[in-house]
Design an enzyme around this catalytic site. Sequence first.
Site, PDB file in Angstrom:
ATOM      1  N   LYS A  63       0.664  -1.120   0.142  1.00 49.27           N
ATOM      2  CA  LYS A  63       0.024  -0.146  -0.028  1.00 49.27           C
ATOM      3  C   LYS A  63       1.043   1.120   0.011  1.00 49.27           C
ATOM      4  O   LYS A  63       0.716   2.152  -0.764  1.00 49.27           O
ATOM      5  CB  LYS A  63      -0.939   0.014   1.374  1.00 49.27           C
ATOM      6  CG  LYS A  63      -1.856  -1.103   1.052  1.00 49.27           C
ATOM      7  CD  LYS A  63      -2.930  -1.453   2.274  1.00 49.27           C
ATOM      8  CE  LYS A  63      -3.759  -2.482   2.233  1.00 49.27           C
ATOM      9  NZ  LYS A  63      -4.559  -2.873   3.424  1.00 49.27           N
ATOM     10  N   GLN A 107      -4.470  -2.008   9.646  1.00 51.68           N
ATOM     11  CA  GLN A 107      -4.476  -3.263   9.110  1.00 51.68           C
ATOM     12  C   GLN A 107      -5.177  -4.320   9.886  1.00 51.68           C
ATOM     13  O   GLN A 107      -4.560  -4.295  11.240  1.00 51.68           O
ATOM     14  CB  GLN A 107      -2.865  -3.728   8.475  1.00 51.68           C
ATOM     15  CG  GLN A 107      -2.622  -4.778   7.673  1.00 51.68           C
ATOM     16  CD  GLN A 107      -3.637  -4.504   6.335  1.00 51.68           C
ATOM     17  OE1 GLN A 107      -3.528  -3.412   5.709  1.00 51.68           O
ATOM     18  NE2 GLN A 107      -4.041  -5.802   5.864  1.00 51.68           N
ATOM     19  N   ASP A 130     -11.045   2.418   4.219  1.00 57.38           N
ATOM     20  CA  ASP A 130     -11.407   0.701   4.084  1.00 57.38           C
ATOM     21  C   ASP A 130     -12.762   0.748   4.127  1.00 57.38           C
ATOM     22  O   ASP A 130     -13.191  -0.388   3.644  1.00 57.38           O
ATOM     23  CB  ASP A 130     -10.584   0.382   5.326  1.00 57.38           C
ATOM     24  CG  ASP A 130      -9.334  -0.196   5.124  1.00 57.38           C
ATOM     25  OD1 ASP A 130      -9.173  -0.674   3.939  1.00 57.38           O
ATOM     26  OD2 ASP A 130      -8.540  -0.528   5.920  1.00 57.38           O
TER      27      ASP A 130
HETATM   28  N1  GUN Z   1      -6.900  -7.076   6.083  1.00 59.42           N
HETATM   29  C1  GUN Z   1      -7.245  -7.843   4.986  1.00 59.42           C
HETATM   30  N2  GUN Z   1      -7.721  -7.129   4.292  1.00 59.42           N
HETATM   31  C2  GUN Z   1      -7.842  -5.848   4.461  1.00 59.42           C
HETATM   32  C3  GUN Z   1      -7.999  -4.692   3.925  1.00 59.42           C
HETATM   33  O1  GUN Z   1      -8.530  -4.672   2.928  1.00 59.42           O
HETATM   34  N3  GUN Z   1      -7.905  -3.485   4.802  1.00 59.42           N
HETATM   35  C4  GUN Z   1      -7.494  -3.632   6.024  1.00 59.42           C
HETATM   36  N4  GUN Z   1      -7.159  -2.563   6.834  1.00 59.42           N
HETATM   37  N5  GUN Z   1      -6.948  -4.874   6.410  1.00 59.42           N
HETATM   38  C5  GUN Z   1      -7.231  -5.812   5.908  1.00 59.42           C
END
Ligand code: GUN
Length: 316
Positions: A63, A107, A130
């Site tokens: 990211k 995350q 998110d």
């Molecule tokens: N863990 C697995 N997929 C995601 C996601 O799209 N965003 C976040 N913040 N954590 C995750």
Amino acid sequence: MYTIGQQMETSASLLEGGPLAAKIKQEVKAEIEEMVRTRGVRPGLAAVRVGDDPASAVYVGNKIKACEEVGIRSEHHALPATTSTAELLDLIASLNSRDDVDGILTQLPLPAGIDERAIIEAIDPAKDVDGFHPVNVGNLALGRPAFVPCTPTGIIELLLHSDVEIRGTRACVVGRSQIVGRPMAQLLLQRDATVTICHSRTRDLASVTREADLLIVAIGRTGMIGREHIKPGATVVDVGMNKVTDPVQVRELFGPDAEKRLDVLSKRGFTLVGDVHPAGAAEVAGRLTPVPGGVGLLTVAMLMKNTLQAATRRRS
Ligand code: GUN
């Protein structure tokens, strides 16, 4: 099961995520350049990671790298596993109050001792790129403007870009997670699919999934969806990302195409496999997303798009 040398009849065409992810990031980059040039504003994303989960470290690293590619200012807060909920809430509060931070993501999963729900609910919904905050989840369910989780929006983009029909079709989502399954079902419903959600308690799963023209699988179980689960010609989207370390399992999953994967396995110690049985699905599906190289790349691209959207909304 295949043995080496046996011919596999493959019918499915691959729905690759890479080219579309690159296109989306290119568009975001152009808009950001315009924003910087005309308004002197550069979007900012704060990524928060707690503990040492290696998969989370890779995801957050991807990211941050994408932010650099598109021109988003990023900051990575990597906190020790001993961080308390109160300390994390303090960090979120400071990120919420900062004008130069447009998007915040924590995350998941967070370490067991942290109150994940309290953290998600503490993020300002206007910075919740998110789409996990209840305000955004509720707005999505009501069909109102909302930040929507990045994997399901990436899947919709991929289907539209590949001219896969959604309206009027039977869609089946396997998995009911907050991150993928539930928002995925909402987005398909918004686009007039007839949607079924399956999960671990669904009886006779194959009889339900075999009805689907569009099958989206997000359950986190290696190769669980096989040819018996798939309607001939269906479009199958595989959200799974599982590490396989056993060469015998690799041969079972990939049949005559196993050699390349066995190479990867011997070099890295694992190969990534989705929730869909690759050799079995390739025989019956009309279109199939590969793992890796499918929806994972789109998730990151859509996060960039959500962050740009947050900056545009907050600063207009
Ligand atoms: N863990 C697995 N997929 C995601 C996601 O799209 N965003 C976040 N913040 N954590 C995750």
